[in-house]
Design an enzyme around this catalytic site. Sequence first.
Site, PDB file in Angstrom:
ATOM      1  N   GLY A  14      -6.160 -22.771  24.602  1.00 53.60           N
ATOM      2  CA  GLY A  14      -7.077 -22.567  23.563  1.00 53.60           C
ATOM      3  C   GLY A  14      -8.677 -22.432  24.348  1.00 53.60           C
ATOM      4  O   GLY A  14      -8.826 -23.103  25.067  1.00 53.60           O
ATOM      5  N   VAL A  16     -11.511 -23.118  22.475  1.00 52.08           N
ATOM      6  CA  VAL A  16     -11.389 -24.632  21.723  1.00 52.08           C
ATOM      7  C   VAL A  16     -10.765 -25.610  22.916  1.00 52.08           C
ATOM      8  O   VAL A  16     -11.611 -26.384  22.896  1.00 52.08           O
ATOM      9  CB  VAL A  16     -11.229 -24.732  20.358  1.00 52.08           C
ATOM     10  CG1 VAL A  16     -11.900 -26.006  19.778  1.00 52.08           C
ATOM     11  CG2 VAL A  16     -12.463 -24.060  19.304  1.00 52.08           C
ATOM     12  N   LEU A  40       4.213 -26.600  18.748  1.00 52.26           N
ATOM     13  CA  LEU A  40       3.800 -27.381  17.303  1.00 52.26           C
ATOM     14  C   LEU A  40       5.410 -26.743  16.089  1.00 52.26           C
ATOM     15  O   LEU A  40       5.118 -27.414  15.451  1.00 52.26           O
ATOM     16  CB  LEU A  40       2.465 -27.248  16.820  1.00 52.26           C
ATOM     17  CG  LEU A  40       1.174 -27.449  17.622  1.00 52.26           C
ATOM     18  CD1 LEU A  40      -0.161 -27.256  17.214  1.00 52.26           C
ATOM     19  CD2 LEU A  40       2.215 -29.020  17.756  1.00 52.26           C
ATOM     20  N   TYR A  64      -1.835 -21.011  14.966  1.00 56.90           N
ATOM     21  CA  TYR A  64      -1.233 -19.707  14.714  1.00 56.90           C
ATOM     22  C   TYR A  64      -2.566 -19.199  14.002  1.00 56.90           C
ATOM     23  O   TYR A  64      -2.428 -19.039  13.011  1.00 56.90           O
ATOM     24  CB  TYR A  64       0.209 -19.412  14.139  1.00 56.90           C
ATOM     25  CG  TYR A  64       0.798 -18.613  14.028  1.00 56.90           C
ATOM     26  CD1 TYR A  64       1.503 -18.175  15.011  1.00 56.90           C
ATOM     27  CD2 TYR A  64      -0.137 -17.132  13.500  1.00 56.90           C
ATOM     28  CE1 TYR A  64       2.246 -16.587  14.115  1.00 56.90           C
ATOM     29  CE2 TYR A  64       0.955 -16.259  13.817  1.00 56.90           C
ATOM     30  CZ  TYR A  64       1.254 -15.540  14.274  1.00 56.90           C
ATOM     31  OH  TYR A  64       2.151 -14.062  13.601  1.00 56.90           O
ATOM     32  N   THR A  65      -2.866 -18.322  15.667  1.00 58.03           N
ATOM     33  CA  THR A  65      -4.361 -17.407  14.198  1.00 58.03           C
ATOM     34  C   THR A  65      -4.403 -16.261  14.546  1.00 58.03           C
ATOM     35  O   THR A  65      -5.407 -15.529  14.304  1.00 58.03           O
ATOM     36  CB  THR A  65      -5.808 -18.454  15.878  1.00 58.03           C
ATOM     37  OG1 THR A  65      -5.388 -18.090  16.974  1.00 58.03           O
ATOM     38  CG2 THR A  65      -6.263 -19.457  15.829  1.00 58.03           C
ATOM     39  N   TYR A 102      -8.778 -28.592  13.359  1.00 56.40           N
ATOM     40  CA  TYR A 102      -9.725 -27.601  13.022  1.00 56.40           C
ATOM     41  C   TYR A 102      -9.082 -26.500  11.785  1.00 56.40           C
ATOM     42  O   TYR A 102      -8.295 -26.278  11.885  1.00 56.40           O
ATOM     43  CB  TYR A 102     -10.383 -26.745  14.309  1.00 56.40           C
ATOM     44  CG  TYR A 102     -10.886 -27.764  14.994  1.00 56.40           C
ATOM     45  CD1 TYR A 102     -12.339 -28.362  15.159  1.00 56.40           C
ATOM     46  CD2 TYR A 102     -10.107 -28.725  16.162  1.00 56.40           C
ATOM     47  CE1 TYR A 102     -12.530 -28.842  15.984  1.00 56.40           C
ATOM     48  CE2 TYR A 102     -10.444 -29.772  16.805  1.00 56.40           C
ATOM     49  CZ  TYR A 102     -11.858 -29.049  16.785  1.00 56.40           C
ATOM     50  OH  TYR A 102     -12.473 -30.766  18.016  1.00 56.40           O
ATOM     51  N   THR A 104     -10.437 -22.994   8.676  1.00 54.00           N
ATOM     52  CA  THR A 104     -11.149 -22.227   9.035  1.00 54.00           C
ATOM     53  C   THR A 104     -12.100 -22.111   7.341  1.00 54.00           C
ATOM     54  O   THR A 104     -11.010 -22.384   6.452  1.00 54.00           O
ATOM     55  CB  THR A 104      -9.649 -21.221   8.752  1.00 54.00           C
ATOM     56  OG1 THR A 104     -10.903 -19.755   8.658  1.00 54.00           O
ATOM     57  CG2 THR A 104      -8.859 -21.037   8.192  1.00 54.00           C
ATOM     58  N   TYR A 128      -2.366 -16.762   7.036  1.00 50.15           N
ATOM     59  CA  TYR A 128      -3.073 -17.390   7.927  1.00 50.15           C
ATOM     60  C   TYR A 128      -4.003 -18.267   6.933  1.00 50.15           C
ATOM     61  O   TYR A 128      -4.105 -19.843   7.325  1.00 50.15           O
ATOM     62  CB  TYR A 128      -3.892 -16.553   8.826  1.00 50.15           C
ATOM     63  CG  TYR A 128      -4.836 -17.270   9.613  1.00 50.15           C
ATOM     64  CD1 TYR A 128      -4.871 -18.026  10.645  1.00 50.15           C
ATOM     65  CD2 TYR A 128      -6.629 -17.344   9.059  1.00 50.15           C
ATOM     66  CE1 TYR A 128      -5.117 -18.925  10.823  1.00 50.15           C
ATOM     67  CE2 TYR A 128      -7.456 -18.587   9.904  1.00 50.15           C
ATOM     68  CZ  TYR A 128      -6.565 -18.930  11.024  1.00 50.15           C
ATOM     69  OH  TYR A 128      -7.698 -19.526  11.716  1.00 50.15           O
ATOM     70  N   LYS A 132      -3.466 -22.585   7.154  1.00 49.18           N
ATOM     71  CA  LYS A 132      -4.200 -23.319   7.296  1.00 49.18           C
ATOM     72  C   LYS A 132      -4.543 -24.239   5.476  1.00 49.18           C
ATOM     73  O   LYS A 132      -4.875 -25.672   6.373  1.00 49.18           O
ATOM     74  CB  LYS A 132      -5.833 -22.867   7.435  1.00 49.18           C
ATOM     75  CG  LYS A 132      -5.151 -21.894   8.906  1.00 49.18           C
ATOM     76  CD  LYS A 132      -4.564 -22.212  10.130  1.00 49.18           C
ATOM     77  CE  LYS A 132      -6.019 -23.218  10.836  1.00 49.18           C
ATOM     78  NZ  LYS A 132      -5.704 -24.362  11.743  1.00 49.18           N
TER      79      LYS A 132
END
Length: 295
Positions: A14, A16, A40, A64-65, A102, A104, A128, A132
């Site tokens: 990814g 990042v 994951l 999962y973005t 991380y 959001t 999402y 998170k």
Amino acid sequence: MMAARRILLTGRSGQVGWELQRTLSCLGEVVALDSGAMNLADADAVRRIVGEVAPNIIVNAAAYTAVDKAEREPELARAVNAVAPGILAEEAERLDALLVHYSTDYVFNGSGDRPWREDDSCDPLNVYGVTKLAGERAIQASGCRHLIFRTSWVYGARGSNFLLTMRRLMRERPELKIVSDQVGAPTWCRDLAEATALVLSQVAAPANRLDEGAPWGVYHMTNAGETSWHGFAEAIQTLDETGARLLSIPSGDYPTPARRPLNSRLDNDKLKQTFGIGLQDWRTALALCLEADNT
């Protein structure tokens, strides 16, 4: 002879994770895994791999973005964003390791116009954001030492993000309609990775031990300043010298499966006061990102 500190990094491929491979290398041996090596969504595999690597620090840069797709795949989003971080936290507690994770701006509902602080109430608008937030809470409930970095509007020279999409569309289309009533801070993944390494250099002692008095918890970590998606697109266009016409529209004129918060501003004061770290202005970061991509 002192054993080298071992860092397990997820999400290697990814945007990042790619940058973290470089920035974390000065802190110890980095075992960097992509989703093919560590899925994951497979809880048993996550436990097994963490046990085999036996890291001193776990840095979870995987997530999962796909915000809109998550509305159709809530269980998969939950497995990756909520269940897996909880398992990583349990394993970190068992190994006496530190977990870096991380999160959001989407954990907030986007009301008002004040930058969100770490202790503000969370109220996500979409699947999402819900998953998170559940991941954050699972980590906190585990009792492990942890650092949760909430960030926003992450982009870079690789992967899938707003910058790369705009650069492509500005060359393909004469006119683009861009939302102008959602406000936040575009954050360069390289700055995020470098700031993470700076924090870790302060809390991880040389002899593979963690600072017992370190201020674990949630921190906001974004580039400084703010803009809208339309303003971000205008800045990209100016630096990229493309000629597409950019039209400003409200969110209501661009409906999406997942609702987005209008106010994604995050207050970074806690990060600066605790660790003395502040990320550069988003405009400067964008210029450096495009300059690096062109060299």
